[in-house]
Design a protein around this motif. Structure first.
Motif, PDB file in Angstrom:
ATOM      1  N   ARG A 167       0.862  -1.182   0.000  1.00 36.80           N
ATOM      2  CA  ARG A 167       0.000   0.000   0.000  1.00 36.80           C
ATOM      3  C   ARG A 167       0.894   1.226   0.000  1.00 36.80           C
ATOM      4  N   PRO A 168       0.388   2.367  -0.476  1.00 36.63           N
ATOM      5  CA  PRO A 168       1.190   3.602  -0.413  1.00 36.63           C
ATOM      6  C   PRO A 168       1.708   3.815   1.005  1.00 36.63           C
ATOM      7  N   GLY A 169       2.962   4.179   1.117  1.00 39.93           N
ATOM      8  CA  GLY A 169       3.572   4.371   2.418  1.00 39.93           C
ATOM      9  C   GLY A 169       4.235   3.117   2.961  1.00 39.93           C
ATOM     10  N   HIS A 170       3.992   1.976   2.346  1.00 45.01           N
ATOM     11  CA  HIS A 170       4.579   0.724   2.794  1.00 45.01           C
ATOM     12  C   HIS A 170       5.526   0.128   1.758  1.00 45.01           C
ATOM     13  N   ALA A 171       5.862   0.890   0.757  1.00 46.59           N
ATOM     14  CA  ALA A 171       6.673   0.378  -0.349  1.00 46.59           C
ATOM     15  C   ALA A 171       8.059  -0.097   0.094  1.00 46.59           C
ATOM     16  N   TYR A 172       8.569   0.422   1.194  1.00 49.37           N
ATOM     17  CA  TYR A 172       9.919   0.042   1.619  1.00 49.37           C
ATOM     18  C   TYR A 172       9.887  -0.775   2.909  1.00 49.37           C
ATOM     19  N   SER A 173       8.777  -1.424   3.140  1.00 48.63           N
ATOM     20  CA  SER A 173       8.603  -2.245   4.330  1.00 48.63           C
ATOM     21  C   SER A 173       9.589  -3.407   4.335  1.00 48.63           C
ATOM     22  N   THR A 174      10.037  -3.786   5.526  1.00 49.48           N
ATOM     23  CA  THR A 174      10.928  -4.936   5.664  1.00 49.48           C
ATOM     24  C   THR A 174      10.134  -6.206   5.984  1.00 49.48           C
ATOM     25  N   ARG A 175       8.805  -6.093   6.041  1.00 44.36           N
ATOM     26  CA  ARG A 175       7.963  -7.253   6.313  1.00 44.36           C
ATOM     27  C   ARG A 175       8.032  -8.232   5.152  1.00 44.36           C
ATOM     28  N   LYS A 176       8.300  -9.493   5.460  1.00 44.93           N
ATOM     29  CA  LYS A 176       8.401 -10.512   4.416  1.00 44.93           C
ATOM     30  C   LYS A 176       7.030 -11.093   4.110  1.00 44.93           C
ATOM     31  N   VAL A 177       6.769 -11.252   2.823  1.00 50.20           N
ATOM     32  CA  VAL A 177       5.524 -11.855   2.363  1.00 50.20           C
ATOM     33  C   VAL A 177       5.855 -12.856   1.259  1.00 50.20           C
ATOM     34  N   VAL A 178       4.904 -13.698   0.914  1.00 58.17           N
ATOM     35  CA  VAL A 178       5.088 -14.710  -0.127  1.00 58.17           C
ATOM     36  C   VAL A 178       4.718 -14.095  -1.469  1.00 58.17           C
ATOM     37  N   TRP A 179       5.574 -14.295  -2.462  1.00 60.23           N
ATOM     38  CA  TRP A 179       5.360 -13.785  -3.820  1.00 60.23           C
ATOM     39  C   TRP A 179       5.302 -14.951  -4.790  1.00 60.23           C
ATOM     40  N   ARG A 180       4.580 -14.753  -5.885  1.00 61.57           N
ATOM     41  CA  ARG A 180       4.499 -15.771  -6.941  1.00 61.57           C
ATOM     42  C   ARG A 180       4.898 -15.106  -8.256  1.00 61.57           C
ATOM     43  N   CYS A 181       5.839 -15.732  -8.955  1.00 60.94           N
ATOM     44  CA  CYS A 181       6.337 -15.245 -10.244  1.00 60.94           C
ATOM     45  C   CYS A 181       5.224 -15.355 -11.295  1.00 60.94           C
ATOM     46  N   LYS A 182       4.945 -14.258 -11.972  1.00 58.32           N
ATOM     47  CA  LYS A 182       3.924 -14.270 -13.023  1.00 58.32           C
ATOM     48  C   LYS A 182       4.372 -15.080 -14.232  1.00 58.32           C
ATOM     49  N   ARG A 183       5.662 -15.092 -14.494  1.00 58.87           N
ATOM     50  CA  ARG A 183       6.187 -15.771 -15.682  1.00 58.87           C
ATOM     51  C   ARG A 183       6.176 -17.288 -15.545  1.00 58.87           C
ATOM     52  N   ASN A 184       6.719 -17.821 -14.440  1.00 57.38           N
ATOM     53  CA  ASN A 184       6.888 -19.267 -14.305  1.00 57.38           C
ATOM     54  C   ASN A 184       6.239 -19.874 -13.076  1.00 57.38           C
ATOM     55  N   GLY A 185       5.588 -19.067 -12.260  1.00 54.84           N
ATOM     56  CA  GLY A 185       4.903 -19.590 -11.083  1.00 54.84           C
ATOM     57  C   GLY A 185       5.793 -19.918  -9.899  1.00 54.84           C
ATOM     58  N   HIS A 186       7.078 -19.506  -9.941  1.00 56.97           N
ATOM     59  CA  HIS A 186       7.964 -19.740  -8.799  1.00 56.97           C
ATOM     60  C   HIS A 186       7.410 -19.006  -7.576  1.00 56.97           C
ATOM     61  N   ILE A 187       7.644 -19.570  -6.404  1.00 56.51           N
ATOM     62  CA  ILE A 187       7.166 -18.968  -5.161  1.00 56.51           C
ATOM     63  C   ILE A 187       8.364 -18.717  -4.257  1.00 56.51           C
ATOM     64  N   TRP A 188       8.410 -17.538  -3.648  1.00 56.11           N
ATOM     65  CA  TRP A 188       9.488 -17.213  -2.726  1.00 56.11           C
ATOM     66  C   TRP A 188       8.997 -16.197  -1.713  1.00 56.11           C
ATOM     67  N   LYS A 189       9.749 -16.051  -0.632  1.00 48.68           N
ATOM     68  CA  LYS A 189       9.417 -15.106   0.423  1.00 48.68           C
ATOM     69  C   LYS A 189      10.463 -13.995   0.401  1.00 48.68           C
TER      70      LYS A 189
END
Length: 59
Positions: free
Chosen positions: A10-32
């Motif tokens: 969200r605006p104001g949280h762009a540089y947060s150090t909180r880790k979240v799970v992401w999924r690659c749009k290209r190949n579906g890889h998942i990482w935190k």
């Protein structure tokens, strides 16, 4: 992976150090990774490694 909560920076949280799970749009890889890493343009580590290996091996 079970129940996952979707997080969107969200605006104001762009540089947060909180880790979240992401999924690659290209190949579906998942990482935190921290939200700040994604805001800085860092993407999927596995895709980046594959591009590096392909570039090093040449045509």
């Amino acid at each position: 992976m079970g129940h996952q909560q979707r997080h969107h920076p969200r605006p104001g949280h762009a540089y947060s150090t909180r880790k979240v799970v992401w999924r690659c749009k290209r190949n579906g890889h998942i990482w935190k990774a921290p939200i700040g890493n994604r805001s800085n343009g860092r993407g999927c580590r596995q895709c980046r490694r594959m591009r590096t290996i392909a570039a090093e091996s040449g045509p």
